[in-house]
Every structure is written in C-alpha cells, then in structure tokens.
Design a protein around this motif. Structure first.
Motif, PDB file in Angstrom:
ATOM      1  N   SER A 195      15.899  12.108  -2.556  1.00  0.00           N
ATOM      2  CA  SER A 195      14.894  11.526  -1.566  1.00  0.00           C
ATOM      3  C   SER A 195      14.646   9.923  -1.740  1.00  0.00           C
ATOM      4  N   LEU A 196      13.651   9.662  -1.097  1.00  0.00           N
ATOM      5  CA  LEU A 196      12.439   8.624  -1.415  1.00  0.00           C
ATOM      6  C   LEU A 196      11.195   9.044  -0.594  1.00  0.00           C
ATOM      7  N   TYR A 197      10.250   9.540  -2.277  1.00  0.00           N
ATOM      8  CA  TYR A 197       9.514  10.064  -1.456  1.00  0.00           C
ATOM      9  C   TYR A 197       8.292   9.098  -1.557  1.00  0.00           C
ATOM     10  N   GLN A 198       7.658   8.909  -0.392  1.00  0.00           N
ATOM     11  CA  GLN A 198       6.440   7.685  -0.273  1.00  0.00           C
ATOM     12  C   GLN A 198       5.437   8.513   0.232  1.00  0.00           C
ATOM     13  N   VAL A 199       4.568   7.403  -0.208  1.00  0.00           N
ATOM     14  CA  VAL A 199       2.930   7.846  -0.668  1.00  0.00           C
ATOM     15  C   VAL A 199       2.012   6.268  -0.473  1.00  0.00           C
TER      16      VAL A 199
ATOM     17  N   ASN B 102       8.775  11.772   2.474  1.00  0.00           N
ATOM     18  CA  ASN B 102       9.679  12.433   2.435  1.00  0.00           C
ATOM     19  C   ASN B 102      10.988  11.989   3.355  1.00  0.00           C
ATOM     20  N   LEU B 103      11.388  11.186   2.809  1.00  0.00           N
ATOM     21  CA  LEU B 103      12.379  10.582   3.277  1.00  0.00           C
ATOM     22  C   LEU B 103      13.762  11.592   2.291  1.00  0.00           C
ATOM     23  N   PRO B 104      14.135  12.567   2.729  1.00  0.00           N
ATOM     24  CA  PRO B 104      16.026  13.158   1.881  1.00  0.00           C
ATOM     25  C   PRO B 104      16.989  12.035   2.245  1.00  0.00           C
ATOM     26  N   LEU B 105      18.296  11.976   0.965  1.00  0.00           N
ATOM     27  CA  LEU B 105      18.972  10.746   1.057  1.00  0.00           C
ATOM     28  C   LEU B 105      20.403  11.131   1.170  1.00  0.00           C
ATOM     29  N   PRO B 106      21.176  11.334   1.902  1.00  0.00           N
ATOM     30  CA  PRO B 106      22.178  11.814   1.182  1.00  0.00           C
ATOM     31  C   PRO B 106      23.005  11.524  -0.009  1.00  0.00           C
TER      32      PRO B 106
ATOM     33  N   THR C 121       0.484  -1.559  -0.186  1.00  0.00           N
ATOM     34  CA  THR C 121       0.155   0.100  -0.088  1.00  0.00           C
ATOM     35  C   THR C 121       1.064   1.159   0.025  1.00  0.00           C
ATOM     36  N   THR C 122       1.951   1.243   0.471  1.00  0.00           N
ATOM     37  CA  THR C 122       2.894   2.061   0.090  1.00  0.00           C
ATOM     38  C   THR C 122       3.763   2.208  -0.887  1.00  0.00           C
ATOM     39  N   LEU C 123       3.514   3.018  -1.878  1.00  0.00           N
ATOM     40  CA  LEU C 123       4.573   3.237  -2.646  1.00  0.00           C
ATOM     41  C   LEU C 123       5.752   3.717  -2.550  1.00  0.00           C
ATOM     42  N   VAL C 124       7.311   3.375  -2.760  1.00  0.00           N
ATOM     43  CA  VAL C 124       8.525   4.163  -2.498  1.00  0.00           C
ATOM     44  C   VAL C 124       9.252   4.210  -4.258  1.00  0.00           C
ATOM     45  N   PHE C 125       9.358   5.652  -4.433  1.00  0.00           N
ATOM     46  CA  PHE C 125       9.430   6.711  -5.428  1.00  0.00           C
ATOM     47  C   PHE C 125      10.344   6.694  -5.263  1.00  0.00           C
TER      48      PHE C 125
ATOM     49  N   SER D  49       3.124   2.184   7.342  1.00  0.00           N
ATOM     50  CA  SER D  49       4.171   1.949   6.608  1.00  0.00           C
ATOM     51  C   SER D  49       4.963   2.977   5.803  1.00  0.00           C
ATOM     52  N   PHE D  50       6.453   3.372   6.396  1.00  0.00           N
ATOM     53  CA  PHE D  50       7.072   4.256   6.259  1.00  0.00           C
ATOM     54  C   PHE D  50       8.651   4.063   6.200  1.00  0.00           C
ATOM     55  N   LEU D  51       8.667   3.482   5.079  1.00  0.00           N
ATOM     56  CA  LEU D  51      10.744   3.955   6.069  1.00  0.00           C
ATOM     57  C   LEU D  51      11.613   4.716   5.984  1.00  0.00           C
ATOM     58  N   LYS D  52      11.764   4.537   7.183  1.00  0.00           N
ATOM     59  CA  LYS D  52      12.362   5.313   7.733  1.00  0.00           C
ATOM     60  C   LYS D  52      14.357   5.163   8.116  1.00  0.00           C
ATOM     61  N   LYS D  53      15.087   5.938   8.199  1.00  0.00           N
ATOM     62  CA  LYS D  53      16.423   5.623   8.287  1.00  0.00           C
ATOM     63  C   LYS D  53      15.980   4.497  10.318  1.00  0.00           C
ATOM     64  N   ASN D  54      17.200   3.616   9.733  1.00  0.00           N
ATOM     65  CA  ASN D  54      17.591   2.804  11.437  1.00  0.00           C
ATOM     66  C   ASN D  54      18.273   4.492  11.889  1.00  0.00           C
ATOM     67  N   ALA D  55      17.485   4.028  13.546  1.00  0.00           N
ATOM     68  CA  ALA D  55      17.996   4.605  15.273  1.00  0.00           C
ATOM     69  C   ALA D  55      19.561   3.662  15.075  1.00  0.00           C
ATOM     70  N   ASP D  56      19.616   2.659  14.585  1.00  0.00           N
ATOM     71  CA  ASP D  56      21.225   2.065  14.239  1.00  0.00           C
ATOM     72  C   ASP D  56      21.146   1.287  13.158  1.00  0.00           C
ATOM     73  N   ASP D  57      22.243   0.358  13.207  1.00  0.00           N
ATOM     74  CA  ASP D  57      21.876  -0.027  12.080  1.00  0.00           C
ATOM     75  C   ASP D  57      22.477  -1.671  12.129  1.00  0.00           C
ATOM     76  N   ASP D  58      21.916  -2.120  13.037  1.00  0.00           N
ATOM     77  CA  ASP D  58      21.815  -3.737  13.680  1.00  0.00           C
ATOM     78  C   ASP D  58      20.637  -3.957  12.676  1.00  0.00           C
ATOM     79  N   ARG D  59      19.126  -3.450  12.077  1.00  0.00           N
ATOM     80  CA  ARG D  59      18.293  -3.970  11.727  1.00  0.00           C
ATOM     81  C   ARG D  59      18.493  -4.271  10.089  1.00  0.00           C
ATOM     82  N   ILE D  60      18.323  -5.324   9.283  1.00  0.00           N
ATOM     83  CA  ILE D  60      18.623  -5.006   7.775  1.00  0.00           C
ATOM     84  C   ILE D  60      17.520  -5.915   7.588  1.00  0.00           C
ATOM     85  N   VAL D  61      17.008  -4.462   6.065  1.00  0.00           N
ATOM     86  CA  VAL D  61      15.942  -4.565   5.361  1.00  0.00           C
ATOM     87  C   VAL D  61      15.600  -6.165   4.770  1.00  0.00           C
TER      88      VAL D  61
END
Length: 262
Positions: A198-202, A211-215, A189-193, A243-255
């Motif tokens: 950035s990753l624009y999510q709707v 909208n998730l800015p990317l470095p 249901t959430t599409l990511v472009f 559901s929205f994709l967000k940057k991890n608070a830590d880097d332990d979780r792998i998608v």
C-alpha cells in the motif's frame, strides 16, 4: 630556553582548550515543542565543535557546547553521550541542534535535539521504541528529502525553514512505519510511504492518515511503479483541505513527475 617556552606554550594551549562538562537528562518529545527560539543574548547559543577528524567526513565526530560547557546526554538505559557522528543546526539562530550519538550501532544510534530556551539548555529525545519486523530495513537514520526537509527514522519530519518538528503518526502504534518514503504532496505536508502492499499517507500538520492499497501487479514491478502511479493516481483534497493520493476515477489525469522524489 626554547624548551621552557615550548612547555609554557603547550600548557597555555591545553588550558585554553579545556572546558567543563554538564550532563542533561533527555526528555520525551512533546507535540507542542517550539525550537524556533531567538536568544536574548549572543551567549545563549550553541556551538558545534569538531572533536575528531577522520579520513572522510563520515568519520568526523562532534561535541556540542553551551558557552564553554560541553553537553553530555543522559538517556538511560543508553550510555551517556557527549560525542556525536552527526550535528546540524535546525534553526538560523543556533539555539537548536539535531545530533545523532556516535556509536557502533551506526544508523540505529539515537537522535536528540539540544536546545537553549531563555538561557536554559534542554535535551529532547527523538527516539521511539519499535517492534517492527522490518525495523532494520526501514530505520534509515536521517534522510534529507530537500535542503530544508528532514526525515528521521520514519518517525519525525523536520522543516528547518521554521524549525518545526512534526511527529509522524504510525500505521501501527507499536512499530515505526514499515515502508520507504516515496513522495509528498505539493505543499509538503502529506508524506507518502511505500509499504509492502500500500501507500501509507500521513499529514504532518493535521495528523490525518489514509492507507491506499496497491494491487500486487504494481508492487511486484518496481521498475514501472512510479509510471503507473503517475498515470493512475491523483492528489485529492478532502473537506479539511488535506491532500491524499487516490486512484483516478478515470485514467485521463497524469500526475506531474516533479511530484515524485524517490
């Protein structure tokens, strides 16, 4: 005698192949459109007819008929159209068909849904004006994300399982999303472009966006982008259950790599 019989046979064939035509004015898409319509009669369905066969499937052309009447679409200032380069049912009842006009414009050619509801034929436009600077790059026509999920020009998401058509909320109202479909959530249901930075999510069900800015270090390295998103970002459910994709608070979780489609 043979000539007479051949002439008679030919006249019968030509008469049998003839059909009337009727023009329907295209109307704008409404968010509450219901295309999961069951016919009250077997006559109230649509038929896809191949009119031209080319050297490849892409060169085939199609017409849509309701009973024995060929449907022509009037959507001025576009030219009236009755021949399509794409025609596909979006429900099993055969009461709604997605078409793309056959024109030299190719993938920029307009899309419509022709539908029969209670015996009445209607044409719904899936075309929205856009002033995006990169429209030619991101107007990709029909994209089959899965066998039952279709994306049309970054503006509409179609699920053929339940015959639903969802308008995709734009990042900028005056332009279609200036990005490439990247992935969707597990519930689809959430599409990511992926846009330039950035990753624009709707979410198609709720209309919520994020909208998730990317470095630049990620976007400038497309060959490692998926791996970096996989290791550094997580699907997070908000208070509304979206559901929205967000940057991890830590880097332990792998998608899970299966979540990525492109």
């Amino acid at each position: 005698m043979k000539i007479t019989l051949y002439a008679l046979f030919l006249s019968v064939v030509l008469f049998g192949c003839g059909s009337s035509e009727k023009t329907y004015k295209a109307k704008a898409f409404a968010a509450n459109e219901d295309f999961n319509v069951f016919p009250k009669s077997k006559k109230n369905i649509l038929t896809i007819v191949r009119t031209d066969s080319g050297a490849s499937a892409a060169a085939d052309r199609f017409a849509i008929q309701s009973k024995d009447t060929t449907i022509t679409i009037d959507d001025a200032p576009n030219a009236a159209a009755k021949k399509f380069l794409l025609a596909s049912f979006i429900n099993t009842q055969k009461t709604a068909v997605l078409v793309q006009v056959a024109s030299e414009a190719g993938k920029m050619a307009p899309f419509y849904i022709i539908t029969v509801k209670d015996g009445v034929t209607e044409v719904v436009s899936l075309n929205k004006a856009s002033k995006g600077a990169e429209d030619k790059k991101y107007t990709n026509g029909l994209e089959e994300l899965t066998r039952s999920n279709i994306l049309v020009n970054n503006d509409f998401f179609i699920t053929t399982i339940n015959s639903r058509v969802y308008p995709i909320k734009r990042q900028n109202p005056d332009e279609r999303i200036q990005g490439k479909f990247f992935m969707y959530s597990s519930d689809k249901t959430t599409l990511v472009f992926l846009t330039a930075n950035s990753l624009y999510q709707v979410n198609t069900a709720t209309g919520e966006t994020f909208n998730l800015p990317l470095p630049a270090s990620l976007t400038s390295a497309p060959e490692t982008l998926v791996g970096n998103i996989q290791s550094g970002y997580t699907w997070v459910v908000n208070a509304n259950g979206t559901s929205f994709l967000k940057k991890n608070a830590d880097d332990d979780r792998i998608v899970d790599i299966k979540e990525f489609k492109h």
